[in-house]
Each structure stands twice: as C-alpha cells, then as structure tokens.
Design an enzyme around this catalytic site. Structure first.
Site: not given
Ligand SMILES: Cc1cc2nc3c(=O)[nH]c(=O)nc-3n(C[C@H](O)[C@H](O)[C@H](O)COP(=O)(O)O)c2cc1C
Length: 373
Positions: A131, A191, A193-194, A233, A127, A262
């Site tokens: 934000f 993140s 993406n920023t 985080k 992704n 993350n």
């Molecule tokens: C579509 C998507 C959007 C996410 N948005 C955020 C976010 O806004 N803030 C954040 O701290 N992590 C965000 N994450 C990261 C997740 O909180 C998590 O740290 C990461 O996906 C790893 O966990 P998983 O393998 O169980 O998905 C996002 C992940 C995904 C897949």
C-alpha cells in the site's frame, strides 16, 4: 491517419517497447511508462491518437451494475493507479471503468524495493508493494481536476501501523474522505502485504467492519443526497466455510458488490520458477482458475442478489467470458495489461461483443444469463 496504419503502429509500438520495459526492473518500468505517458499526453493530438488507437476500438457493450452505467464491463483493477494520477489516459485505453487506490488515510511508503517481480514464462507477477500511496488528502487533490471522467471506483485500505482493533476507524476515515468523489468504493481487506489485514475476513471482525461501513454509508448518503455503492474485495485463499460466512454477511448487511479476487499467497503451477519463492501476492495466469472458482462458489451462495466483480488472470475474451458465466457481472484486469499492453482492453471488449452477437440476445446481461443455464 489511416485506421490500418494506426493499428499496425500501435501493435508494433508495444512490441518494440516491451523488451525495453521488461529489461528494467518491474516497478521502474511501470513508473517510467506512466511518467512518459503523462508527459506525452499533454502534447497536442496525443489524446486523439490514444483514443483512436484504443478507446474507439472498444465498442460499446453497455451494462448496469450497482446502479451504475458502464459502457463496457472491462475495468482496470486496483493497484495500478494508486494515487489517481493517470485517469484520463487510462480511460483512453478503452476501459469501461477504473478502480483507483488502494488509498489509506495517511501517506505511507510501502515495503522496501524490490517489491514487484515478473514471472514471464507464467505471464504472472508477484508483488509485495504494501500500500505505497500518497494518502487520502493528496489522492483527492489529484483526483478532483480529473473529475467527470469515469466511472471511478476508489479502493480504500488501512495504514500499516494501524492495529487490527482500530482498522475500522481507518476504513471509515477513508470512506468519509472519498465518498463524494467515487462512483463506487471498494474495501480492501484482502491484500497479503499488510500484516494481519486478511484477518478482517474472519466472521467476527468482518461483521463488525461491515456493520460500521453500512451505518456510515447511510449517514453519508443522507448528508450528500447521493448513495455510493460499497464493494468488498476478498482474497482467493479462502475455504468453503469462509466463503459461506462472507456471503452470509454480505447478504445480511446488503453490501452492494463483492470483488473476487485479490492476489494469492499460494503458488499454483510455479514449480520451476525461482522467483516463486519471493514473498507477496501472485497475480496473472496462475491465479485465473483459483479466482474463477471463488466467483463460482460466491455466485452459488449469493444467487444474483449481490453483483460480483471478477478479477484474476483475465488475459483474453475467453477468460473474461468464463468469469462472467461463472457469476461475475463485471471484470477487471491488471497483470495482462502489463504483459500485452493497452490494446488488450479493446481486444477483450471486442471478443465479448462477438459473444453477445453470437448469443442472439439484445444485451450482455441476457447473454450471460442464457450461458449460465
Ligand atoms: C503490482 C500490483 C499491485 C496491486 N495493488 C493492489 C492494491 O493496491 N489494492 C488492491 O485491492 N489490489 C491490488 N492488486 C491486485 C489487483 O487489483 C488484482 O486483484 C490482482 O492482480 C488479480 O488480477 P490480475 O491477475 O488481472 O492482475 C495489485 C496487483 C498487482 C500486480
């Protein structure tokens, strides 16, 4: 309805819906499922049905972390409910806690579409949402009518157009706004993406940010007569020196927790996957061992003085247990919820209960401590 029938329907329902949802683009299907969930949730009896399908199947396995009581250690990771819109239904899935956000001081639309991709053969997602969120004011307006349910973590970030030099002002603004509404607050500096955000993990920037956050936390705790823990985080793409520096600063500033991790900008084991070339953060199965390694290294440095929330590629109770034994006190999931549906939450919780029973210990903390020896 008879319990076995409900279980059968619940399993069948997600198996039926998944191909339909996966036929749609990832973000559209996400929006559609939650819009649908929100509208059916208002119908009489749906809450009870959801609870009996999911939450009631998640047995209590209490744990206290950061001074907060959790009914089970499996939480929802940040990013799924960015705007605090789905708290009650998500808790009815059986989660022990939810982390909402990332929310930024001002609203922003995020990156252009498409920005979320499914890598189905690897049970992964990429992704680059960036934000997208309604901003802290509207976020709180959404949250307030649902208050009293939880525990709730609120994940805060900086706006895209805020420079790195001013980043801590954004975090402080968001911290002040969400403080009394959260059970804990998580500070997202990881993140991918920023642009430039992850530079905040560098020692000098981080030291300054953590110091300002802790000072503000003390002021807010006095003002509201309530101490709200703050977690940091972090990314999985850190070398040992960086992990060491982060751990030192967390200890120095007495941070309340660290969330690892993350998404990753690396692409472990995705050689045949055409979508792996997409820009963004990778989550799910390929992230699992990378994030567990970070947890292990952090635990070695922190020695249990600061709790760790483990996240990254947890698909089942074995994965959750592995992260707990590596050093985590709580775990979170996101991607496996998309691939396996809400039943995965109580399945993980049940698996942990089995581990606890097999250990002969009276609580999860003891069972984990025993397994770590
Ligand atoms: C579509 C998507 C959007 C996410 N948005 C955020 C976010 O806004 N803030 C954040 O701290 N992590 C965000 N994450 C990261 C997740 O909180 C998590 O740290 C990461 O996906 C790893 O966990 P998983 O393998 O169980 O998905 C996002 C992940 C995904 C897949």
């Amino acid at each position: 309805m008879h319990a076995v029938t409900v279980q059968y329907h619940e399993a069948l329902l997600y198996k039926f819906f998944r191909p339909l949802l996966f036929w749609l683009d990832a973000e559209t299907s996400h929006r559609l499922s939650f819009a649908l969930l929100r509208s059916v949730y208002r119908l009489p009896g749906i809450r009870q049905l959801l609870r009996s399908c999911f939450a009631r199947r998640a047995p209590a396995i209490p744990v206290n972390v950061m001074g907060i009581n959790f009914s089970n250690p499996v939480g929802l990771a940040a990013g799924l409910d960015k705007n605090a819109e789905h708290i009650k239904p998500l808790l009815d899935f059986g989660f022990g806690f939810l982390e909402l956000g990332t929310v930024t001081p001002r609203p922003q639309s995020g990156n252009p579409l498409p920005r979320m991709f499914r890598l189905v053969t690897n049970a992964a997602l990429i992704n680059r949402m960036g934000f997208n969120n309604v901003g802290v004011e509207k976020f709180i307006a959404n949250l307030v009518p649902q208050e009293g349910y939880g525990p709730i973590g609120i994940n805060i970030g900086k706006n895209r157009d805020t420079s790195l030099e001013q980043a801590s002002d954004d975090y402080l603004r968001a911290l002040r706004a969400v403080y009394i509404h959260a059970d804990y607050i998580s500070v997202n500096i990881s993140s991918p993406n920023t642009s430039g955000l992850r530079d905040l993990q560098e020692e000098k920037n981080l030291s300054e940010l953590l110091q300002r956050l802790k000072t503000e936390q003390t002021i807010l705790a006095q003002k509201y007569r309530r101490y709200v823990p703050i977690a940091l985080k972090i990314a999985p793409d850190l070398d040992d020196t960086q992990i060491g520096a982060i751990a030192r600063l967390l200890l120095e500033y007495k941070f309340d927790a660290v969330i690892a991790t993350n998404t990753t900008i690396t692409r472990p084991g995705l050689h045949d996957e055409t979508l792996s070339a997409q820009t963004g953060g990778l989550s799910g199965r390929p992230l699992k061992s990378l994030s567990t390694e970070i947890i292990r290294k952090l635990y070695t440095q922190l020695q249990g003085h600061i709790p760790i929330i483990g996240v990254g590629g947890v698909e089942n109770a074995d994965d959750a247990w592995e992260k707990l034994v590596a050093g985590a006190d709580l775990i979170q999931i996101y991607t496996s919820l998309i691939y396996q549906g809400p039943a995965n939450v109580y399945k993980i919780v049940r698996g942990l209960v089995q581990r606890l029973q097999a250990s002969g210990c009276s609580n999860l903390k003891e069972a984990i401590a025993q397994a770590r020896k």
